[in-house]
Design a protein around this motif. Structure first.
Motif, PDB file in Angstrom:
ATOM      1  N   TRP A  53       8.686  -1.260 -12.448  1.00 56.98           N
ATOM      2  CA  TRP A  53       7.319  -1.621 -12.826  1.00 56.98           C
ATOM      3  C   TRP A  53       7.338  -2.607 -13.980  1.00 56.98           C
ATOM      4  O   TRP A  53       8.102  -2.455 -14.930  1.00 56.98           O
TER       5      TRP A  53
ATOM      6  N   GLU B 148       2.661  -4.397  -5.578  1.00 57.02           N
ATOM      7  CA  GLU B 148       1.885  -3.164  -5.720  1.00 57.02           C
ATOM      8  C   GLU B 148       1.253  -3.165  -7.096  1.00 57.02           C
ATOM      9  O   GLU B 148       1.916  -3.442  -8.087  1.00 57.02           O
TER      10      GLU B 148
ATOM     11  N   THR C 146      13.584  -2.857  -4.486  1.00 54.45           N
ATOM     12  CA  THR C 146      12.402  -2.455  -5.249  1.00 54.45           C
ATOM     13  C   THR C 146      12.648  -2.756  -6.717  1.00 54.45           C
ATOM     14  O   THR C 146      13.658  -2.332  -7.277  1.00 54.45           O
TER      15      THR C 146
ATOM     16  N   SER D 263       0.843  -1.190   0.000  1.00 51.82           N
ATOM     17  CA  SER D 263       0.000   0.000   0.000  1.00 51.82           C
ATOM     18  C   SER D 263       0.881   1.244   0.000  1.00 51.82           C
ATOM     19  O   SER D 263       1.858   1.316   0.753  1.00 51.82           O
ATOM     20  N   GLN D 264       0.547   2.218  -0.850  1.00 50.74           N
ATOM     21  CA  GLN D 264       1.294   3.480  -0.891  1.00 50.74           C
ATOM     22  C   GLN D 264       1.318   4.125   0.482  1.00 50.74           C
ATOM     23  O   GLN D 264       2.293   4.752   0.865  1.00 50.74           O
ATOM     24  N   ARG D 265       0.237   3.955   1.197  1.00 55.30           N
ATOM     25  CA  ARG D 265       0.079   4.631   2.470  1.00 55.30           C
ATOM     26  C   ARG D 265       0.734   3.861   3.605  1.00 55.30           C
ATOM     27  O   ARG D 265       1.371   4.442   4.471  1.00 55.30           O
TER      28      ARG D 265
ATOM     29  N   ASP E 131      -0.904  -0.903  -9.873  1.00 57.59           N
ATOM     30  CA  ASP E 131      -1.360   0.426 -10.235  1.00 57.59           C
ATOM     31  C   ASP E 131      -2.801   0.333 -10.686  1.00 57.59           C
ATOM     32  O   ASP E 131      -3.092  -0.086 -11.801  1.00 57.59           O
TER      33      ASP E 131
END
Ligand code: ZN
Length: 84
Positions: free
Chosen positions: A46, A75, A43, A24-26, A77
């Motif tokens: 993409w 993740e 990381t 989660s981005q958050r 998008d």
């Protein structure tokens, strides 16, 4: 909890860590064993609408941390298609 149940639980947690948790981005990636935010150490770029990250839990109480287990996160998008 019986020791057999704990063993099953440990296996499930490890499977979850290997299969990938949601990033989660958050909130980042949450360790499936102790529910704390796991630190990112790698990381990936993409790939389409998906990005893979690798984490390690830094909670000394956590068995994934103590085992030095890698936690994978995915993740996605959700905004999806690029518009030109
Ligand atoms: Zn943990």
């Amino acid at each position: 909890m019986s020791s057999q149940m704990i063993t099953v639980w440990l296996l499930q947690i490890q499977e979850e860590a290997e299969a990938g948790v949601v990033f989660s981005q958050r909130h980042g990636a949450i360790c499936p064993a102790c529910n704390q935010r796991a630190k990112i150490y790698s990381t990936r770029p993409w790939e389409g609408s998906v990005r893979i990250r690798y984490h390690r839990c830094s909670n000394p109480q956590c068995f994934l941390c103590r085992a030095g287990k890698t936690i994978k996160s995915v993740e996605e998008d959700v905004t999806g298609v690029e518009t030109a």
